[in-house]
Design a protein around this motif. Structure first.
Motif, PDB file in Angstrom:
ATOM      1  N   ALA A  63       1.505  -0.966  -0.071  1.00  0.00           N
ATOM      2  CA  ALA A  63      -0.168   0.071  -0.372  1.00  0.00           C
ATOM      3  C   ALA A  63       0.739   0.944   0.085  1.00  0.00           C
ATOM      4  N   ILE A  64       0.659   2.598  -0.694  1.00  0.00           N
ATOM      5  CA  ILE A  64       0.983   3.399  -0.965  1.00  0.00           C
ATOM      6  C   ILE A  64       0.324   4.522  -0.531  1.00  0.00           C
ATOM      7  N   ASP A  65       0.646   5.510   0.364  1.00  0.00           N
ATOM      8  CA  ASP A  65      -0.379   6.256   0.148  1.00  0.00           C
ATOM      9  C   ASP A  65       0.501   8.276  -0.366  1.00  0.00           C
ATOM     10  N   LEU A  66      -0.267   8.459  -0.470  1.00  0.00           N
ATOM     11  CA  LEU A  66       0.050   9.787  -2.216  1.00  0.00           C
ATOM     12  C   LEU A  66      -0.799  10.889  -1.045  1.00  0.00           C
ATOM     13  N   SER A  67      -1.106  10.779   0.433  1.00  0.00           N
ATOM     14  CA  SER A  67      -1.231  11.823   0.923  1.00  0.00           C
ATOM     15  C   SER A  67      -0.301  12.582   1.181  1.00  0.00           C
ATOM     16  N   GLY A  68      -0.034  14.139   0.612  1.00  0.00           N
ATOM     17  CA  GLY A  68       1.142  14.748   1.119  1.00  0.00           C
ATOM     18  C   GLY A  68       1.623  15.299  -0.334  1.00  0.00           C
ATOM     19  N   TYR A  69       2.108  14.451  -1.362  1.00  0.00           N
ATOM     20  CA  TYR A  69       2.278  14.522  -2.405  1.00  0.00           C
ATOM     21  C   TYR A  69       1.540  15.203  -3.262  1.00  0.00           C
ATOM     22  N   ASP A  70       2.355  15.998  -4.223  1.00  0.00           N
ATOM     23  CA  ASP A  70       1.454  16.867  -5.034  1.00  0.00           C
ATOM     24  C   ASP A  70       1.858  16.278  -7.092  1.00  0.00           C
ATOM     25  N   LEU A  71       2.975  15.717  -6.805  1.00  0.00           N
ATOM     26  CA  LEU A  71       3.341  15.043  -8.172  1.00  0.00           C
ATOM     27  C   LEU A  71       3.661  13.952  -7.643  1.00  0.00           C
ATOM     28  N   VAL A  72       3.320  12.692  -8.920  1.00  0.00           N
ATOM     29  CA  VAL A  72       3.846  11.464  -8.364  1.00  0.00           C
ATOM     30  C   VAL A  72       3.960  11.233 -10.006  1.00  0.00           C
ATOM     31  N   ILE A  73       5.410  10.519 -10.121  1.00  0.00           N
ATOM     32  CA  ILE A  73       6.343   9.611 -10.993  1.00  0.00           C
ATOM     33  C   ILE A  73       5.844   8.194 -10.728  1.00  0.00           C
ATOM     34  N   LEU A  74       5.643   7.778 -11.694  1.00  0.00           N
ATOM     35  CA  LEU A  74       5.124   5.886 -11.952  1.00  0.00           C
ATOM     36  C   LEU A  74       6.894   5.236 -12.987  1.00  0.00           C
ATOM     37  N   GLY A  75       7.467   4.883 -12.152  1.00  0.00           N
ATOM     38  CA  GLY A  75       7.984   4.491 -12.885  1.00  0.00           C
ATOM     39  C   GLY A  75       7.823   2.977 -13.239  1.00  0.00           C
ATOM     40  N   SER A  76       8.483   1.877 -14.960  1.00  0.00           N
ATOM     41  CA  SER A  76       9.252   0.468 -14.720  1.00  0.00           C
ATOM     42  C   SER A  76       9.519   0.495 -16.103  1.00  0.00           C
ATOM     43  N   PRO A  77      10.148  -0.512 -16.174  1.00  0.00           N
ATOM     44  CA  PRO A  77      11.004  -1.153 -16.799  1.00  0.00           C
ATOM     45  C   PRO A  77       9.858  -1.396 -17.736  1.00  0.00           C
ATOM     46  N   VAL A  78       9.979  -2.003 -19.675  1.00  0.00           N
ATOM     47  CA  VAL A  78       9.104  -2.051 -20.794  1.00  0.00           C
ATOM     48  C   VAL A  78       9.819  -4.109 -20.335  1.00  0.00           C
ATOM     49  N   TRP A  79       8.927  -4.602 -20.431  1.00  0.00           N
ATOM     50  CA  TRP A  79       9.476  -6.487 -20.639  1.00  0.00           C
ATOM     51  C   TRP A  79       7.620  -6.678 -21.168  1.00  0.00           C
ATOM     52  N   ALA A  80       7.961  -6.884 -22.659  1.00  0.00           N
ATOM     53  CA  ALA A  80       7.692  -7.677 -23.823  1.00  0.00           C
ATOM     54  C   ALA A  80       6.950  -6.917 -24.083  1.00  0.00           C
ATOM     55  N   SER A  81       7.174  -4.875 -24.057  1.00  0.00           N
ATOM     56  CA  SER A  81       5.734  -3.923 -24.013  1.00  0.00           C
ATOM     57  C   SER A  81       5.378  -3.385 -23.472  1.00  0.00           C
ATOM     58  N   ARG A  82       5.496  -4.119 -22.096  1.00  0.00           N
ATOM     59  CA  ARG A  82       4.234  -3.710 -21.514  1.00  0.00           C
ATOM     60  C   ARG A  82       4.790  -3.588 -19.917  1.00  0.00           C
ATOM     61  N   PRO A  83       4.065  -3.016 -19.029  1.00  0.00           N
ATOM     62  CA  PRO A  83       4.657  -2.847 -17.807  1.00  0.00           C
ATOM     63  C   PRO A  83       5.528  -3.806 -16.645  1.00  0.00           C
ATOM     64  N   THR A  84       5.754  -4.534 -15.466  1.00  0.00           N
ATOM     65  CA  THR A  84       6.290  -5.756 -15.171  1.00  0.00           C
ATOM     66  C   THR A  84       4.650  -5.177 -14.286  1.00  0.00           C
ATOM     67  N   PRO A  85       4.865  -7.253 -13.888  1.00  0.00           N
ATOM     68  CA  PRO A  85       3.822  -7.159 -13.248  1.00  0.00           C
ATOM     69  C   PRO A  85       3.598  -6.370 -11.490  1.00  0.00           C
ATOM     70  N   ALA A  86       5.055  -6.045 -11.047  1.00  0.00           N
ATOM     71  CA  ALA A  86       4.866  -5.416 -10.364  1.00  0.00           C
ATOM     72  C   ALA A  86       4.741  -4.190 -10.934  1.00  0.00           C
ATOM     73  N   ALA A  87       5.065  -3.295 -11.379  1.00  0.00           N
ATOM     74  CA  ALA A  87       4.126  -1.763 -11.952  1.00  0.00           C
ATOM     75  C   ALA A  87       2.245  -1.455 -11.606  1.00  0.00           C
ATOM     76  N   ASN A  88       2.222  -2.760 -12.401  1.00  0.00           N
ATOM     77  CA  ASN A  88       0.751  -2.829 -12.630  1.00  0.00           C
ATOM     78  C   ASN A  88       0.380  -2.832 -10.920  1.00  0.00           C
ATOM     79  N   ALA A  89       0.952  -3.670 -10.306  1.00  0.00           N
ATOM     80  CA  ALA A  89       0.442  -3.687  -8.654  1.00  0.00           C
ATOM     81  C   ALA A  89       0.718  -2.622  -8.393  1.00  0.00           C
ATOM     82  N   MET A  90       1.519  -1.978  -8.306  1.00  0.00           N
ATOM     83  CA  MET A  90       2.062  -0.698  -8.089  1.00  0.00           C
ATOM     84  C   MET A  90       1.149   0.919  -8.333  1.00  0.00           C
ATOM     85  N   ILE A  91       1.144   0.217  -9.207  1.00  0.00           N
ATOM     86  CA  ILE A  91      -0.784   1.530  -9.131  1.00  0.00           C
ATOM     87  C   ILE A  91      -1.852   0.747  -8.820  1.00  0.00           C
ATOM     88  N   GLN A  92      -2.431   0.094  -8.482  1.00  0.00           N
ATOM     89  CA  GLN A  92      -3.047  -0.241  -7.660  1.00  0.00           C
ATOM     90  C   GLN A  92      -3.399   0.017  -6.308  1.00  0.00           C
TER      91      GLN A  92
END
Length: 162
Positions: A63-92
């Motif tokens: 769980a990642i709480d964004l209260s207190g932040y104004d700008l969020v930079i979300l980063g992922s490597p490219v795996w087979a032309s897609r975000p990684t499974p961890a990046a998918n879970a990160m956004i959720q």
């Protein structure tokens, strides 16, 4: 403006991009780890098929709480032309993200494929306002494209000043 870089990185390329953003802007960093614990071989054997299916990994933190932040930079490597499974879970895993500005970043040795589009869709589903997306290419030697990196830093700086 408080900035948070949240990212997944297995080989260190995405990590190095986020470090440079942090140095240039004072952004905080949060590295998400996939509990699967990939090695170089299992990243390809198990990770790539999971990325193709769009699955979500079990991650730390979960769980990642964004209260207190104004700008969020979300980063992922490219795996087979897609975000990684961890990046998918990160956004959720994002909490208090409604209306937050986001910049999306992906890294690879080739093209971004569908990575940025899929990340944008996921971020918008969570109620985030996507202010831009960037792909930073790495050479076979591990050198990143400096023009792409400069454009990314410029965008973060411009948003931070707004």
């Amino acid at each position: 403006m408080k900035i948070l870089c949240i990212y997944h990185s297995e080989t260190g390329n995405t990590h190095s991009v986020m470090e440079e953003i942090s140095r240039a802007t004072g952004a905080e960093m949060l590295r998400v780890r996939d509990r699967a614990g990939y090695g170089k071989v299992t990243m390809y054997i198990r990770g790539i098929p999971r990325a193709l299916r769009g699955t979500h990994a079990a991650i730390e933190p979960d769980a990642i709480d964004l209260s207190g932040y104004d700008l969020v930079i979300l980063g992922s490597p490219v795996w087979a032309s897609r975000p990684t499974p961890a990046a998918n879970a990160m956004i959720q895993a994002l909490k208090n993200c409604l209306g937050k500005k986001a910049l999306l970043v992906c890294t690879s040795g080739g093209g971004p494929g569908e990575t940025l589009t899929l990340m944008e869709n996921h971020a918008k589903e969570r109620g985030m306002e996507v202010a831009g997306s960037f792909h930073v290419r790495f050479s076979m030697r591990g050198d990143r494209n400096q023009e792409e990196m400069a454009a990314l830093i410029q965008a973060v700086t411009k948003l931070a000043e707004a």
